[in-house]
Design a protein around this motif. Structure first.
Motif, PDB file in Angstrom:
ATOM      1  N   PRO A 202       6.921  -7.602   4.515  1.00 35.07           N
ATOM      2  CA  PRO A 202       7.799  -8.244   3.946  1.00 35.07           C
ATOM      3  C   PRO A 202       9.287  -7.553   4.384  1.00 35.07           C
ATOM      4  O   PRO A 202      10.337  -8.039   4.872  1.00 35.07           O
ATOM      5  N   ARG A 203       9.274  -6.116   3.967  1.00 34.07           N
ATOM      6  CA  ARG A 203      10.390  -5.264   4.061  1.00 34.07           C
ATOM      7  C   ARG A 203      10.832  -5.044   5.719  1.00 34.07           C
ATOM      8  O   ARG A 203      11.907  -5.046   6.152  1.00 34.07           O
ATOM      9  N   LEU A 204       9.583  -5.318   6.501  1.00 29.23           N
ATOM     10  CA  LEU A 204       9.931  -4.972   7.992  1.00 29.23           C
ATOM     11  C   LEU A 204      10.584  -6.127   8.454  1.00 29.23           C
ATOM     12  O   LEU A 204      11.278  -6.230   9.327  1.00 29.23           O
ATOM     13  N   LEU A 205      10.263  -7.436   7.971  1.00 24.36           N
ATOM     14  CA  LEU A 205      10.667  -8.777   8.213  1.00 24.36           C
ATOM     15  C   LEU A 205      12.247  -8.743   7.990  1.00 24.36           C
ATOM     16  O   LEU A 205      13.057  -9.048   8.627  1.00 24.36           O
ATOM     17  N   HIS A 206      12.606  -8.181   6.758  1.00 19.53           N
ATOM     18  CA  HIS A 206      13.964  -7.957   6.268  1.00 19.53           C
ATOM     19  C   HIS A 206      14.789  -7.227   7.185  1.00 19.53           C
ATOM     20  O   HIS A 206      15.739  -7.669   7.570  1.00 19.53           O
ATOM     21  N   PHE A 207      14.177  -6.135   7.636  1.00 22.20           N
ATOM     22  CA  PHE A 207      14.820  -5.218   8.575  1.00 22.20           C
ATOM     23  C   PHE A 207      15.162  -5.960  10.009  1.00 22.20           C
ATOM     24  O   PHE A 207      16.359  -5.687  10.678  1.00 22.20           O
ATOM     25  N   LEU A 208      14.151  -6.842  10.428  1.00 26.85           N
ATOM     26  CA  LEU A 208      14.292  -7.560  11.790  1.00 26.85           C
ATOM     27  C   LEU A 208      15.211  -8.732  11.677  1.00 26.85           C
ATOM     28  O   LEU A 208      15.728  -8.892  12.804  1.00 26.85           O
ATOM     29  N   SER A 217      17.453  -2.139   4.215  1.00 29.22           N
ATOM     30  CA  SER A 217      16.201  -2.584   3.883  1.00 29.22           C
ATOM     31  C   SER A 217      15.597  -1.445   3.063  1.00 29.22           C
ATOM     32  O   SER A 217      14.343  -1.385   2.714  1.00 29.22           O
ATOM     33  N   ASP A 218      16.406  -0.409   2.730  1.00 23.92           N
ATOM     34  CA  ASP A 218      16.074   0.806   1.696  1.00 23.92           C
ATOM     35  C   ASP A 218      14.697   1.346   2.226  1.00 23.92           C
ATOM     36  O   ASP A 218      13.727   1.538   1.188  1.00 23.92           O
ATOM     37  N   TRP A 219      14.412   2.067   3.575  1.00 25.06           N
ATOM     38  CA  TRP A 219      13.276   2.589   3.968  1.00 25.06           C
ATOM     39  C   TRP A 219      13.210   3.889   3.199  1.00 25.06           C
ATOM     40  O   TRP A 219      11.796   4.391   3.373  1.00 25.06           O
ATOM     41  N   ARG A 220      13.972   4.349   2.539  1.00 21.91           N
ATOM     42  CA  ARG A 220      13.862   5.853   1.693  1.00 21.91           C
ATOM     43  C   ARG A 220      12.947   5.709   0.772  1.00 21.91           C
ATOM     44  O   ARG A 220      12.084   6.486   0.174  1.00 21.91           O
ATOM     45  N   TYR A 221      12.783   4.063   0.080  1.00 22.50           N
ATOM     46  CA  TYR A 221      11.808   3.908  -1.014  1.00 22.50           C
ATOM     47  C   TYR A 221      10.735   3.354  -0.356  1.00 22.50           C
ATOM     48  O   TYR A 221       9.680   3.534  -1.203  1.00 22.50           O
ATOM     49  N   ALA A 222      10.583   2.921   0.803  1.00 17.83           N
ATOM     50  CA  ALA A 222       9.440   2.226   1.112  1.00 17.83           C
ATOM     51  C   ALA A 222       8.046   2.774   1.210  1.00 17.83           C
ATOM     52  O   ALA A 222       7.000   2.317   0.994  1.00 17.83           O
ATOM     53  N   TRP A 223       8.100   4.237   1.138  1.00 18.30           N
ATOM     54  CA  TRP A 223       6.868   4.917   1.081  1.00 18.30           C
ATOM     55  C   TRP A 223       6.186   4.628  -0.353  1.00 18.30           C
ATOM     56  O   TRP A 223       4.934   4.743  -0.420  1.00 18.30           O
ATOM     57  N   ILE A 224       6.894   4.551  -1.255  1.00 19.80           N
ATOM     58  CA  ILE A 224       6.486   4.666  -2.728  1.00 19.80           C
ATOM     59  C   ILE A 224       5.427   3.462  -2.779  1.00 19.80           C
ATOM     60  O   ILE A 224       4.157   3.665  -3.370  1.00 19.80           O
ATOM     61  N   PRO A 225       5.773   2.306  -2.591  1.00 20.82           N
ATOM     62  CA  PRO A 225       4.685   1.216  -2.464  1.00 20.82           C
ATOM     63  C   PRO A 225       3.682   1.040  -1.723  1.00 20.82           C
ATOM     64  O   PRO A 225       2.927   0.286  -1.912  1.00 20.82           O
ATOM     65  N   ILE A 226       3.643   2.156  -0.921  1.00 21.29           N
ATOM     66  CA  ILE A 226       2.468   2.386  -0.030  1.00 21.29           C
ATOM     67  C   ILE A 226       1.468   3.343  -0.559  1.00 21.29           C
ATOM     68  O   ILE A 226       0.238   3.190  -0.687  1.00 21.29           O
ATOM     69  N   VAL A 227       2.234   4.555  -0.773  1.00 17.56           N
ATOM     70  CA  VAL A 227       1.290   5.740  -1.242  1.00 17.56           C
ATOM     71  C   VAL A 227       0.665   5.542  -2.575  1.00 17.56           C
ATOM     72  O   VAL A 227      -0.304   6.043  -2.872  1.00 17.56           O
ATOM     73  N   ALA A 228       1.662   5.325  -3.585  1.00 20.58           N
ATOM     74  CA  ALA A 228       1.228   4.987  -5.027  1.00 20.58           C
ATOM     75  C   ALA A 228       0.117   4.099  -5.055  1.00 20.58           C
ATOM     76  O   ALA A 228      -1.111   4.332  -5.809  1.00 20.58           O
TER      77      ALA A 228
END
Length: 245
Positions: A202-208, A217-228
């Motif tokens: 969904p974040r990618l869709l928001h970006f597009l 789209s706040d990509w600086r935060y985007a790794w958190i809900p992936i890695v954690a």
């Protein structure tokens, strides 16, 4: 007699199940946060119900077909603990990501006039992806880790425990209440995601998408809900298997 389904059928179940989860979950967020909806300002309980049902309904439909992972953190957690074949990990994750993307696109189609009416970029992004309420990536990581650990550990406990051994339908029903409670109890700081596919696609869709007033789209935060969630899923599955299996 337990039926055995082909990989293609199981992948179709994962795709549809993940799409349903995002439609019902992020659809509830859109109903509460976007301007002019019938559910505007409906509150966190409405969002919790949407996400609880968003997991419960696919679990009831597909739990006996694909296992209803609908979450890369769950798939990877099982694989690292030897409970799921590595040869199927990438196909499962690929369709989960695609299902989340399509599910979010359907949410946007359903709420498009309200996206146009909404002027707060954070509310728009919040219907797609997660955001830490205090802009703390550390707090976001802790929140997503704890929530996903409880999710994966509890999901294994519910589906593997002898109590539900002869009634997995009830176990899958219980998963919905598990997610609803997690969102109600731990959703305040981040959303929460508890699922890399639910956030990244969904974040990618928001970006597009060229949405009015959408902001960043706040990509600086985007790794958190992936890695954690992935880290928590691996540790939770290993912990459950080590103690109870």
């Amino acid at each position: 007699m337990k039926m055995t389904y082909s990989l293609v059928t199981r992948l179709a179940a994962e795709f549809i199940g993940t799409a349903i989860m995002v439609i019902l979950g992020n659809g509830a967020v859109a109903n509460v946060d976007l301007t002019g909806t019938k559910g505007e300002h409906g509150g966190w309980v409405l969002i919790s119900l949407g996400y609880g049902a968003g997991v419960m309904i696919p679990a009831l439909i597909f739990g006996g077909i694909s296992g209803n992972h609908i979450n890369p953190a769950f798939t990877l957690g099982l694989a690292f603990s030897g409970l799921f074949p590595w040869s199927e990990v990438l196909p499962y994750i690929a369709v989960q990501l695609l299902g989340a993307f399509v599910g979010q696109a359907i949410v946007v189609l359903a709420y498009k006039p309200h996206y146009n009416m909404t002027t707060n970029p954070q509310r728009i992004l919040g219907t797609f992806a997660t955001i830490d309420a205090t802009s703390s990536r550390f707090n976001g990581f802790i929140n997503e880790f704890v929530g996903t650990f409880i999710l994966v550990f509890s999901a294994l406990g519910i589906t593997k425990a002898p109590f539900f051994g002869h009634n997995l339908g009830t176990a899958h029903l219980a998963l919905g209440f598990l997610v609803m409670t997690l969102v109600a109890s731990l959703g305040g700081p981040t959303g929460p995601a508890l699922n890399p596919a639910r956030d990244f696609s969904p974040r990618l869709l928001h970006f597009l998408l060229p949405l009015k007033n959408k902001g960043k789209s706040d990509w600086r935060y985007a790794w958190i809900p992936i890695v954690a969630p992935i880290t928590a899923g691996i540790i939770a599955a290993f912990t459950y298997k080590s103690i109870f299996m």
